[in-house]
Scaffold this active site. Structure first.
Site, PDB file in Angstrom:
ATOM      1  N   ASP A   8       0.875  -1.157   0.000  1.00 40.54           N
ATOM      2  CA  ASP A   8       0.000   0.000   0.000  1.00 40.54           C
ATOM      3  C   ASP A   8       0.928   1.228   0.000  1.00 40.54           C
ATOM      4  O   ASP A   8       2.119   1.102   0.294  1.00 40.54           O
ATOM      5  CB  ASP A   8      -0.853  -0.051   1.283  1.00 40.54           C
ATOM      6  CG  ASP A   8      -1.510   1.257   1.579  1.00 40.54           C
ATOM      7  OD1 ASP A   8      -2.229   1.754   0.696  1.00 40.54           O
ATOM      8  OD2 ASP A   8      -1.301   1.802   2.683  1.00 40.54           O
ATOM      9  N   ASP A  10      -0.103   5.228   0.929  1.00 38.82           N
ATOM     10  CA  ASP A  10      -0.325   6.199   2.021  1.00 38.82           C
ATOM     11  C   ASP A  10      -0.323   5.501   3.372  1.00 38.82           C
ATOM     12  O   ASP A  10      -1.085   4.559   3.594  1.00 38.82           O
ATOM     13  CB  ASP A  10      -1.680   6.897   1.850  1.00 38.82           C
ATOM     14  CG  ASP A  10      -1.692   7.878   0.705  1.00 38.82           C
ATOM     15  OD1 ASP A  10      -1.201   8.989   0.873  1.00 38.82           O
ATOM     16  OD2 ASP A  10      -2.198   7.491  -0.375  1.00 38.82           O
ATOM     17  N   ARG A  17      -0.862  11.350   1.739  1.00 37.28           N
ATOM     18  CA  ARG A  17      -0.881  12.405   0.723  1.00 37.28           C
ATOM     19  C   ARG A  17       0.388  13.265   0.712  1.00 37.28           C
ATOM     20  O   ARG A  17       0.356  14.404   0.276  1.00 37.28           O
ATOM     21  CB  ARG A  17      -2.126  13.303   0.867  1.00 37.28           C
ATOM     22  CG  ARG A  17      -3.389  12.757   0.292  1.00 37.28           C
ATOM     23  CD  ARG A  17      -3.291  12.405  -1.203  1.00 37.28           C
ATOM     24  NE  ARG A  17      -3.160  13.551  -2.083  1.00 37.28           N
ATOM     25  CZ  ARG A  17      -2.180  13.697  -2.990  1.00 37.28           C
ATOM     26  NH1 ARG A  17      -1.230  12.789  -3.132  1.00 37.28           N
ATOM     27  NH2 ARG A  17      -2.164  14.745  -3.767  1.00 37.28           N
ATOM     28  N   ARG A 113     -13.183   9.257  -9.747  1.00 38.98           N
ATOM     29  CA  ARG A 113     -11.912   8.799 -10.342  1.00 38.98           C
ATOM     30  C   ARG A 113     -12.155   7.813 -11.481  1.00 38.98           C
ATOM     31  O   ARG A 113     -11.250   7.063 -11.851  1.00 38.98           O
ATOM     32  CB  ARG A 113     -11.033   8.170  -9.261  1.00 38.98           C
ATOM     33  CG  ARG A 113     -10.618   9.181  -8.216  1.00 38.98           C
ATOM     34  CD  ARG A 113      -9.664   8.599  -7.203  1.00 38.98           C
ATOM     35  NE  ARG A 113      -9.362   9.587  -6.186  1.00 38.98           N
ATOM     36  CZ  ARG A 113      -8.887   9.289  -4.982  1.00 38.98           C
ATOM     37  NH1 ARG A 113      -8.647   8.031  -4.658  1.00 38.98           N
ATOM     38  NH2 ARG A 113      -8.638  10.239  -4.118  1.00 38.98           N
ATOM     39  N   ARG A 124     -11.077  17.576  -0.537  1.00 35.22           N
ATOM     40  CA  ARG A 124      -9.718  17.228  -0.935  1.00 35.22           C
ATOM     41  C   ARG A 124      -8.844  18.468  -1.150  1.00 35.22           C
ATOM     42  O   ARG A 124      -7.643  18.345  -1.323  1.00 35.22           O
ATOM     43  CB  ARG A 124      -9.716  16.359  -2.196  1.00 35.22           C
ATOM     44  CG  ARG A 124     -10.529  15.089  -2.106  1.00 35.22           C
ATOM     45  CD  ARG A 124      -9.938  13.994  -2.968  1.00 35.22           C
ATOM     46  NE  ARG A 124      -8.599  13.688  -2.542  1.00 35.22           N
ATOM     47  CZ  ARG A 124      -8.290  12.937  -1.476  1.00 35.22           C
ATOM     48  NH1 ARG A 124      -9.247  12.397  -0.768  1.00 35.22           N
ATOM     49  NH2 ARG A 124      -7.048  12.722  -1.143  1.00 35.22           N
ATOM     50  N   ARG A 131      -6.340  18.952   7.033  1.00 34.39           N
ATOM     51  CA  ARG A 131      -6.404  17.484   6.905  1.00 34.39           C
ATOM     52  C   ARG A 131      -6.256  16.835   8.279  1.00 34.39           C
ATOM     53  O   ARG A 131      -7.046  15.973   8.672  1.00 34.39           O
ATOM     54  CB  ARG A 131      -5.290  17.040   5.948  1.00 34.39           C
ATOM     55  CG  ARG A 131      -4.886  15.582   6.016  1.00 34.39           C
ATOM     56  CD  ARG A 131      -3.797  15.292   5.007  1.00 34.39           C
ATOM     57  NE  ARG A 131      -4.376  15.162   3.664  1.00 34.39           N
ATOM     58  CZ  ARG A 131      -4.907  14.036   3.183  1.00 34.39           C
ATOM     59  NH1 ARG A 131      -4.901  12.943   3.919  1.00 34.39           N
ATOM     60  NH2 ARG A 131      -5.436  13.988   1.990  1.00 34.39           N
ATOM     61  N   SER A 167     -11.015  10.751   3.910  1.00 34.89           N
ATOM     62  CA  SER A 167     -12.029  10.391   2.913  1.00 34.89           C
ATOM     63  C   SER A 167     -12.482   8.932   2.992  1.00 34.89           C
ATOM     64  O   SER A 167     -11.950   8.143   3.773  1.00 34.89           O
ATOM     65  CB  SER A 167     -11.467  10.679   1.518  1.00 34.89           C
ATOM     66  OG  SER A 167     -10.335   9.868   1.283  1.00 34.89           O
ATOM     67  N   ASP A 169     -13.520   5.694   0.223  1.00 37.16           N
ATOM     68  CA  ASP A 169     -13.497   5.219  -1.159  1.00 37.16           C
ATOM     69  C   ASP A 169     -14.722   4.347  -1.407  1.00 37.16           C
ATOM     70  O   ASP A 169     -14.976   3.401  -0.653  1.00 37.16           O
ATOM     71  CB  ASP A 169     -12.238   4.371  -1.423  1.00 37.16           C
ATOM     72  CG  ASP A 169     -10.954   5.194  -1.367  1.00 37.16           C
ATOM     73  OD1 ASP A 169     -11.011   6.396  -1.682  1.00 37.16           O
ATOM     74  OD2 ASP A 169      -9.906   4.632  -1.013  1.00 37.16           O
ATOM     75  N   ASP A 198      -1.344  -0.309   5.921  1.00 41.31           N
ATOM     76  CA  ASP A 198      -1.615   0.308   7.232  1.00 41.31           C
ATOM     77  C   ASP A 198      -3.095   0.256   7.607  1.00 41.31           C
ATOM     78  O   ASP A 198      -3.484   0.695   8.677  1.00 41.31           O
ATOM     79  CB  ASP A 198      -1.154   1.774   7.253  1.00 41.31           C
ATOM     80  CG  ASP A 198      -2.079   2.656   6.441  1.00 41.31           C
ATOM     81  OD1 ASP A 198      -2.425   2.260   5.315  1.00 41.31           O
ATOM     82  OD2 ASP A 198      -2.478   3.728   6.936  1.00 41.31           O
TER      83      ASP A 198
END
Ligand code: M1P
Length: 246
Positions: A8, A10, A17, A113, A124, A131, A167, A169, A198
């Site tokens: 992974d 992030d 980010r 996306r 975003r 954040r 966020s 997904d 993570d």
């Protein structure tokens, strides 16, 4: 049998980010030259390229973006699963946006996306400070978990998972990171597969892949520190050093 690593991004290779740190880049670039690996992120390619140096991406055998819904090999798009979001989902998210008690809205709240929808109450366009402020608010109020659970309850054909700090997904059911194991096996069959993420616990976007791998022969899964920790990459380094010495 060779080791095929799956990472992974992030919280595992970089802070959420943000670009890979200089120290970790030094370690990981040398590791990457000697090993076979894939990246699998909830993010799209543009964001991954902002965070992982291109020469390191080029060492990889492939980069899965948008939660495993796209695969890039040597800059070529190999597949791209489409998800046109239903209007009632957009209406539901707009409503959540207007009802949330979190006070700040920065823009870009519903990011389409192509193969997944990314939803964020703070938006975003937030700064790093905004954040982290939302991340701490969410840790206290579980806002994202509640919204994700509501989505899963309302739409039995959709999945909603938490990948990062601000966020959610959203994808069609099953169109998550678990897809990548079979894809990788097409290129590297009968090897040993190692996944490091993570968010490997239930509700996280690494969980579907972690769950599948824990049930599959010759697979292992490692959790990189706390979910979305700023220094999860340090735990990743320790895991890789330990595996190298085994
Ligand atoms: O790669 C993990 C997640 O990274 C970002 O999450 P956030 O902005 O919430 O920290 C997003 O790109 C998300 O889609 C992705 O899963």
């Amino acid at each position: 049998m060779k080791n095929i690593y799956i990472f992974d991004m992030d919280g595992t290779l970089t802070p959420s980010r943000r670009p890979m740190t200089e120290n970790f880049e030094l370690f990981f670039s040398s590791w990457a030259k000697r090993n076979l690996f894939f990246l699998v992120s909830g993010s799209n390619l543009e964001k991954i390229m902002e965070q992982v140096p291109k020469y390191i991406m080029d060492y990889s055998k492939g980069v899965f973006t948008c939660g495993g819904n796209q695969l890039w090999i040597s800059d070529k798009l190999i597949y791209d699963h489409k998800f046109p979001p239903p209007q009632d989902l957009i209406d539901f998210l707009e409503e959540k946006l207007s009802l949330s008690k979190y006070p700040k809205r920065t823009g870009n709240h519903i990011e389409d996306r192509g193969s997944m929808l990314n939803f964020s109450i703070v938006g975003r366009n937030c700064s790093l400070e905004e954040r982290l402020d939302y991340f701490h608010y969410d840790q206290k109020h579980n806002e994202r978990t509640n919204i994700a659970q509501e989505i899963i309850y309302k739409w039995d054909n959709l999945d909603a998972v938490i990948g990062g700090q601000i966020s959610i997904d959203i994808t069609p059911k099953g169109m998550n990171k678990s897809q990548v194991l079979n894809e990788i096996k097409k290129y590297f069959p009968n090897e040993k597969y190692i996944f490091i993420g993570d968010r490997t616990v239930e509700g996280g976007n690494d969980y579907p892949l972690a769950e599948l791998m824990l049930k599959t022969e010759n697979c292992s899964v490692y959790q990189a520190g706390e979910p979305s920790a700023e220094d999860g990459y340090k735990a990743t380094k320790q895991i890789l050093l330990k595996l190298e010495n085994e």
